[in-house]
Enzyme design. Structure first.
Site, PDB file in Angstrom:
ATOM      1  N   ALA A 170       3.822   1.816  -1.063  1.00  0.00           N
ATOM      2  CA  ALA A 170       4.437   1.638  -2.230  1.00  0.00           C
ATOM      3  C   ALA A 170       3.555   2.296  -3.530  1.00  0.00           C
ATOM      4  CB  ALA A 170       5.046   0.386  -2.725  1.00  0.00           C
ATOM      5  N   TYR A 173       0.806  -1.214  -0.207  1.00  0.00           N
ATOM      6  CA  TYR A 173       0.065   0.084  -0.037  1.00  0.00           C
ATOM      7  C   TYR A 173       0.874   1.415   0.088  1.00  0.00           C
ATOM      8  CZ  TYR A 173      -4.099   3.034   1.342  1.00  0.00           C
ATOM      9  OH  TYR A 173      -4.748   4.184   1.552  1.00  0.00           O
ATOM     10  N   LYS A 202       1.041   4.224  -2.796  1.00  0.00           N
ATOM     11  CA  LYS A 202       0.689   5.510  -2.632  1.00  0.00           C
ATOM     12  C   LYS A 202       2.105   6.676  -2.910  1.00  0.00           C
ATOM     13  CE  LYS A 202      -3.588   4.734  -1.769  1.00  0.00           C
ATOM     14  NZ  LYS A 202      -4.545   5.002  -2.643  1.00  0.00           N
TER      15      LYS A 202
END
Length: 245
Positions: free
Chosen positions: A155, A153, A157
């Site tokens: 990574a 997650y 964002k």
């Protein structure tokens, strides 16, 4: 009205932050297209229409390139433009590094990163022709500071922030802005299911001592999508009560 006569696509618009964005945009005068895989999106669109707004629902996966391109083409054919894209759709599949499966990694990357790429690529050509566009993509404060158990997650964002900065350079000369928005802990339906004592522990870690409501995040999207932010591009607007200070 700050979005009068604008045409907006909101991915993941069925509930939570996406629903708040869809409702606020419609209230501000936009024609809103809600994309989601949840049937609740139809209810959200009906509620908006019942209150005098303009909204339609399409059950679509942001990972389905052909479906996305067709939907974008249909919207453009109907209105002659697409002014705003809100890349809000996202999923989580949390595990610590050594417990995370390749399938869990791939699923989150596919929706949260590739989906943003597919949707933005689909609208960019129409926005370039029009000489106008607002692209706002959901990052997270996790993309700025990391988070335990969220390698995949976080990574995605961080990647959304980097893509937005890149699109600023590529699309700016066509009158298109590209920004990211990084929410913090927000009281969505999923979060509200957390036991109250755990919620209170989390809130105490936030300088403002409270979690965000979805509307708090929606107002950030509204600003970046409006003409008030015509000279704002390539930023990541963090709305997290000060925890990422």
């Amino acid at each position: 009205m700050r979005l009068k006569d604008k045409v907006a696509i909101v991915t993941g618009g069925a509930r939570g932050i996406g629903k708040a964005v869809s409702e606020l945009f419609a209230k501000e005068g936009a024609t809103v297209y809600i994309w989601d895989l949840l049937e609740e999106g139809g209810q959200t669109a009906e509620q908006i229409t019942a209150h005098g707004g303009k909204a339609s629902f399409l059950m679509i996966s942001v990972t389905d390139k052909d479906a996305v391109q067709k939907a974008v083409a249909d919207i453009h054919a109907q209105h002659g433009k697409i002014d705003i894209l809100i890349n809000n759709a996202g999923i989580t599949k949390d595990k610590t590094l050594q417990k995370m499966s390749e399938a869990e990694w791939d699923a989150v990357i596919d929706v949260n990163l590739k989906g943003v790429f597919i949707c933005t690529q689909a609208v960019a050509g129409y926005m370039k022709e029009a000489g106008y566009g607002r692209i706002v993509s959901a990052a997270s404060n996790v993309g700025l500071r990391g988070n335990f158990g969220q390698t995949n997650y976080a990574a995605t964002k961080a990647g959304v922030i980097a893509m937005s900065k890149t699109w600023t350079m590529e699309l700016g000369k066509y009158g298109i802005t590209a920004n990211a928005l990084a929410p913090g802990f927000t009281l969505t339906e999923m979060v509200k299911a957390i036991p109250e004592e755990h919620l209170e522990t989390i809130k105490k870690q936030i300088p403002l001592q409270t979690a965000a409501d979805p509307i708090d995040i929606a107002y950030g999207y509204l600003y970046l999508a409006s003409d008030e932010a015509r000279y704002v591009s390539g930023i990541c607007l963090t709305i997290d009560g000060g925890i990422s200070r």
